[in-house]
Scaffold this motif. Structure first.
Motif, PDB file in Angstrom:
ATOM      1  N   ASP A  93       0.830  -1.210   0.000  1.00 51.46           N
ATOM      2  CA  ASP A  93       0.000   0.000   0.000  1.00 51.46           C
ATOM      3  C   ASP A  93       0.857   1.250   0.000  1.00 51.46           C
ATOM      4  OD1 ASP A  93      -2.659  -1.261   2.151  1.00 51.46           O
ATOM      5  OD2 ASP A  93      -2.378  -1.300  -0.016  1.00 51.46           O
ATOM      6  N   VAL A  94       1.850   1.260   0.907  1.00 52.20           N
ATOM      7  CA  VAL A  94       2.695   2.450   1.061  1.00 52.20           C
ATOM      8  C   VAL A  94       3.473   2.715  -0.221  1.00 52.20           C
ATOM      9  CG1 VAL A  94       4.732   3.313   2.277  1.00 52.20           C
ATOM     10  CG2 VAL A  94       2.862   2.341   3.564  1.00 52.20           C
ATOM     11  N   GLN A  95       3.988   1.619  -0.822  1.00 57.57           N
ATOM     12  CA  GLN A  95       4.758   1.794  -2.065  1.00 57.57           C
ATOM     13  C   GLN A  95       3.878   2.324  -3.183  1.00 57.57           C
ATOM     14  OE1 GLN A  95       6.513  -2.013  -2.738  1.00 57.57           O
ATOM     15  NE2 GLN A  95       8.177  -1.637  -1.299  1.00 57.57           N
ATOM     16  N   LEU A  96       2.641   1.824  -3.228  1.00 60.83           N
ATOM     17  CA  LEU A  96       1.710   2.295  -4.262  1.00 60.83           C
ATOM     18  C   LEU A  96       1.474   3.789  -4.118  1.00 60.83           C
ATOM     19  CD1 LEU A  96      -0.049   1.010  -6.504  1.00 60.83           C
ATOM     20  CD2 LEU A  96      -1.912   1.035  -4.888  1.00 60.83           C
ATOM     21  N   LEU A  97       1.210   4.202  -2.863  1.00 58.54           N
ATOM     22  CA  LEU A  97       0.973   5.624  -2.620  1.00 58.54           C
ATOM     23  C   LEU A  97       2.196   6.449  -2.996  1.00 58.54           C
ATOM     24  CD1 LEU A  97      -0.951   5.751   0.757  1.00 58.54           C
ATOM     25  CD2 LEU A  97      -1.789   6.393  -1.460  1.00 58.54           C
ATOM     26  N   ILE A 101       2.517   9.514  -5.676  1.00 57.27           N
ATOM     27  CA  ILE A 101       2.973  10.864  -5.331  1.00 57.27           C
ATOM     28  C   ILE A 101       4.153  11.266  -6.206  1.00 57.27           C
ATOM     29  CG2 ILE A 101       3.956  12.278  -3.492  1.00 57.27           C
ATOM     30  CD1 ILE A 101       2.356  10.625  -1.505  1.00 57.27           C
ATOM     31  N   ILE A 102       5.090  10.327  -6.417  1.00 52.68           N
ATOM     32  CA  ILE A 102       6.281  10.649  -7.208  1.00 52.68           C
ATOM     33  C   ILE A 102       5.896  10.962  -8.644  1.00 52.68           C
ATOM     34  CG2 ILE A 102       8.377   9.653  -8.210  1.00 52.68           C
ATOM     35  CD1 ILE A 102       8.774   8.202  -5.533  1.00 52.68           C
ATOM     36  N   SER A 103       5.019  10.127  -9.218  1.00 57.38           N
ATOM     37  CA  SER A 103       4.652  10.365 -10.620  1.00 57.38           C
ATOM     38  C   SER A 103       3.888  11.671 -10.751  1.00 57.38           C
ATOM     39  CB  SER A 103       3.856   9.196 -11.195  1.00 57.38           C
ATOM     40  OG  SER A 103       2.776   8.895 -10.376  1.00 57.38           O
ATOM     41  N   GLN A 104       3.081  12.001  -9.714  1.00 59.43           N
ATOM     42  CA  GLN A 104       2.377  13.279  -9.755  1.00 59.43           C
ATOM     43  C   GLN A 104       3.372  14.437  -9.721  1.00 59.43           C
ATOM     44  OE1 GLN A 104       0.395  14.891  -6.346  1.00 59.43           O
ATOM     45  NE2 GLN A 104      -1.479  15.082  -7.494  1.00 59.43           N
ATOM     46  N   GLN A 105       4.401  14.285  -8.874  1.00 57.35           N
ATOM     47  CA  GLN A 105       5.409  15.339  -8.771  1.00 57.35           C
ATOM     48  C   GLN A 105       6.123  15.540 -10.095  1.00 57.35           C
ATOM     49  OE1 GLN A 105       5.685  17.251  -6.111  1.00 57.35           O
ATOM     50  NE2 GLN A 105       7.153  18.414  -7.305  1.00 57.35           N
TER      51      GLN A 105
ATOM     52  N   VAL B 124      -5.037  18.656   9.005  1.00 53.85           N
ATOM     53  CA  VAL B 124      -4.679  20.067   8.976  1.00 53.85           C
ATOM     54  C   VAL B 124      -3.572  20.282   7.956  1.00 53.85           C
ATOM     55  CG1 VAL B 124      -3.607  21.866  10.372  1.00 53.85           C
ATOM     56  CG2 VAL B 124      -5.360  20.452  11.352  1.00 53.85           C
ATOM     57  N   ASP B 125      -3.648  21.401   7.236  1.00 59.60           N
ATOM     58  CA  ASP B 125      -2.562  21.793   6.326  1.00 59.60           C
ATOM     59  C   ASP B 125      -2.226  20.730   5.297  1.00 59.60           C
ATOM     60  OD1 ASP B 125      -0.452  23.823   8.523  1.00 59.60           O
ATOM     61  OD2 ASP B 125      -2.196  24.260   7.260  1.00 59.60           O
ATOM     62  N   MET B 126      -3.240  20.356   4.523  1.00 60.43           N
ATOM     63  CA  MET B 126      -2.954  19.363   3.494  1.00 60.43           C
ATOM     64  C   MET B 126      -2.725  20.051   2.159  1.00 60.43           C
ATOM     65  SD  MET B 126      -4.803  15.959   2.486  1.00 60.43           S
ATOM     66  CE  MET B 126      -6.296  16.593   1.854  1.00 60.43           C
ATOM     67  N   PRO B 127      -1.610  19.705   1.478  1.00 62.21           N
ATOM     68  CA  PRO B 127      -1.389  20.328   0.169  1.00 62.21           C
ATOM     69  C   PRO B 127      -2.426  19.885  -0.848  1.00 62.21           C
ATOM     70  CG  PRO B 127       0.348  18.764   0.696  1.00 62.21           C
ATOM     71  CD  PRO B 127      -0.498  18.858   1.896  1.00 62.21           C
ATOM     72  N   THR B 128      -2.780  20.826  -1.760  1.00 66.21           N
ATOM     73  CA  THR B 128      -3.837  20.559  -2.733  1.00 66.21           C
ATOM     74  C   THR B 128      -3.504  19.395  -3.641  1.00 66.21           C
ATOM     75  OG1 THR B 128      -3.257  22.832  -3.196  1.00 66.21           O
ATOM     76  CG2 THR B 128      -5.503  22.195  -3.608  1.00 66.21           C
ATOM     77  N   THR B 129      -2.199  19.183  -3.895  1.00 74.59           N
ATOM     78  CA  THR B 129      -1.815  18.111  -4.817  1.00 74.59           C
ATOM     79  C   THR B 129      -2.067  16.735  -4.215  1.00 74.59           C
ATOM     80  OG1 THR B 129       0.411  18.478  -3.986  1.00 74.59           O
ATOM     81  CG2 THR B 129      -0.089  19.347  -6.159  1.00 74.59           C
ATOM     82  N   LEU B 130      -1.941  16.619  -2.881  1.00 75.20           N
ATOM     83  CA  LEU B 130      -2.119  15.307  -2.252  1.00 75.20           C
ATOM     84  C   LEU B 130      -3.578  14.936  -2.069  1.00 75.20           C
ATOM     85  CD1 LEU B 130       0.586  14.937   0.507  1.00 75.20           C
ATOM     86  CD2 LEU B 130       0.447  13.840  -1.694  1.00 75.20           C
ATOM     87  N   TYR B 131      -4.470  15.933  -2.145  1.00 68.64           N
ATOM     88  CA  TYR B 131      -5.883  15.691  -1.859  1.00 68.64           C
ATOM     89  C   TYR B 131      -6.513  14.648  -2.777  1.00 68.64           C
ATOM     90  CZ  TYR B 131     -10.782  16.785  -0.888  1.00 68.64           C
ATOM     91  OH  TYR B 131     -12.105  16.702  -0.570  1.00 68.64           O
ATOM     92  N   PRO B 132      -6.358  14.741  -4.117  1.00 70.64           N
ATOM     93  CA  PRO B 132      -6.979  13.708  -4.952  1.00 70.64           C
ATOM     94  C   PRO B 132      -6.403  12.317  -4.696  1.00 70.64           C
ATOM     95  CG  PRO B 132      -6.164  15.500  -6.317  1.00 70.64           C
ATOM     96  CD  PRO B 132      -5.667  15.743  -4.948  1.00 70.64           C
ATOM     97  N   ILE B 133      -5.101  12.271  -4.355  1.00 71.39           N
ATOM     98  CA  ILE B 133      -4.490  10.965  -4.074  1.00 71.39           C
ATOM     99  C   ILE B 133      -5.125  10.357  -2.823  1.00 71.39           C
ATOM    100  CG2 ILE B 133      -2.356   9.771  -3.512  1.00 71.39           C
ATOM    101  CD1 ILE B 133      -0.842  11.742  -5.152  1.00 71.39           C
ATOM    102  N   LEU B 134      -5.321  11.207  -1.805  1.00 71.78           N
ATOM    103  CA  LEU B 134      -5.971  10.723  -0.583  1.00 71.78           C
ATOM    104  C   LEU B 134      -7.376  10.223  -0.880  1.00 71.78           C
ATOM    105  CD1 LEU B 134      -5.704  10.525   2.548  1.00 71.78           C
ATOM    106  CD2 LEU B 134      -6.943  12.658   2.632  1.00 71.78           C
ATOM    107  N   LEU B 135      -8.107  10.987  -1.708  1.00 70.09           N
ATOM    108  CA  LEU B 135      -9.473  10.592  -2.042  1.00 70.09           C
ATOM    109  C   LEU B 135      -9.509   9.255  -2.747  1.00 70.09           C
ATOM    110  CD1 LEU B 135     -11.366  13.769  -3.229  1.00 70.09           C
ATOM    111  CD2 LEU B 135     -11.569  12.563  -1.098  1.00 70.09           C
TER     112      LEU B 135
END
Lengths: 168, 190
Positions: A93-97, A101-105, B124-135
């Motif tokens: 799970d952690v690796q997937l996340l 994140i990396i590909s988004q960056q 608290v203080d979540m960056p906008t870019t991480l929000y869709p990933i969290l969802l």
């Protein structure tokens, strides 16, 4: 015999104001006193021990069962296997996340090189997604052509605003 | 929260100090961000991406052990993504009485008592870019029968948790009837 009507005495408006001020001061003092006592959280039903159980706690107490040595070893080994399995699952799970994140960056960096405007748009808060609802799956799919019976849904949650006992 | 936004707008102003100060103290830098004496790492520590202030992830369902383990899962997912989880709490459940009627009549056939339990996780203080990933992480992992809502934090959500103080409410109503709280004169300290 009715007395002649008395003339209403004129109270000095300053005196009136002083009276009101005193009343307000009293009320404010009481408010401050009540506010000092920190508010109570509402009790959460599922986390409270039901009073019936609480009364019979002593009766319900049991001796711990005796487990043989082999059984204990088996259980320990099983626990190890299970924890290894869960750890692998969690790592996945952690690796997937992390990958996401990396590909988004990377994508964001490329976008920035492409156009600054689009990059800023991508960073902005999306209001479509702001209040977002996700519904979980259900145990069984909906029955086709189901004739649902008539019924009522009534909310019987305890209403804290109604006092339990009305002061006489 | 307010102070961080204010600080960001203040420190965004790049000031050019006067030559006299510049030559005597700094290493000939022409620009200092913020003030002359503000350390530079403060600017570097700020987020480059806009942040959401406070978000509540509200989980509701009829089965509370499942809810509790899901809350734990959400907490660990969020902390793995380096999101600040500030608080997690439970709200008292909503109790429902559900009646089914016999067909073509109002005679009560069956009666059920169900409770809709609720758990909340505050972020608290979540960056906008991480929000869709969290969802997407949440929607991929949501268990059966659980409804998840992500929304901004309202003071009402905080109020719902506390027992309303009726006496306090009465007193406050009385005070407004009399015409609002007194305006106190500030006493000068000698």
């Amino acid at each position: 015999m009715a007395e002649p009507l008395k003339k209403k005495k004129r109270i000095d408006p300053a005196v009136l104001r002083a009276r009101e001020e005193r009343k307000k001061k009293k009320i404010e003092k009481q408010i401050r006193r009540l506010e000092k006592n920190s508010r109570q959280l509402k009790p959460i039903d599922e986390l409270e021990i039901p009073p019936a159980v609480f009364d019979t706690l002593k009766q319900r107490a049991r001796e711990p069962t005796v487990i043989s040595h082999e059984e204990m070893e088996e259980r320990a080994l099983l626990l190890k296997e299970w924890s290894l399995y869960k750890m692998k699952e969690r790592m996945n799970d952690v690796q997937l996340l992390d990958k996401m994140i990396i590909s988004q960056q990377k994508a964001m960096d490329e976008l920035r090189l492409e156009s600054e405007e689009l990059y800023q748009e991508a960073l902005a808060m999306d209001l479509n997604v702001m209040p977002f609802t996700i519904k979980g799956p259900v145990h069984t799919p909906p029955i086709v052509n189901y004739d649902s019976p008539d019924g009522d849904y009534t909310n019987i949650t305890k209403d804290w605003f109604q006092p339990l006992f009305v002061k006489q | 929260m307010q102070s961080s936004v204010l600080r960001r707008t203040l420190l965004g102003i790049i000031k050019k100090p006067s030559p006299a100060l510049c030559c005597s103290r700094r290493n000939n830098t022409n620009y200092t961000i913020g003030g002359l004496w503000e350390p530079e790492y403060l600017e570097a520590m700020k987020s480059k991406v806009p942040l959401y202030d406070t978000l509540n992830i509200q989980m509701k369902g009829y089965d509370y052990p499942l809810l509790e383990s899901y809350q734990k899962f959400v907490h660990t997912i969020a902390s793995n993504m380096d999101i600040d989880v500030e608080e997690c709490w439970a709200t008292p459940p909503q109790n429902f009485k559900i009646n089914t009627f016999k067909p073509n009549s109002t005679v009560v056939d069956k009666e059920f008592k169900l409770s809709m339990y609720e758990r909340n996780v505050q972020i608290v203080d979540m960056p906008t870019t991480l929000y869709p990933i969290l969802l997407s992480a949440l929607s991929a992992s949501v268990p059966e029968g659980v409804t998840v809502t992500v929304h901004e934090h309202d003071p009402e959500h905080e109020e719902v948790r506390y027992i309303p103080d009726l006496e306090l409410k009465d007193l406050k109503d009385q005070l407004t009837l009399l015409g609002g709280p007194r305006v106190e004169k500030k006493k000068r300290k000698k």
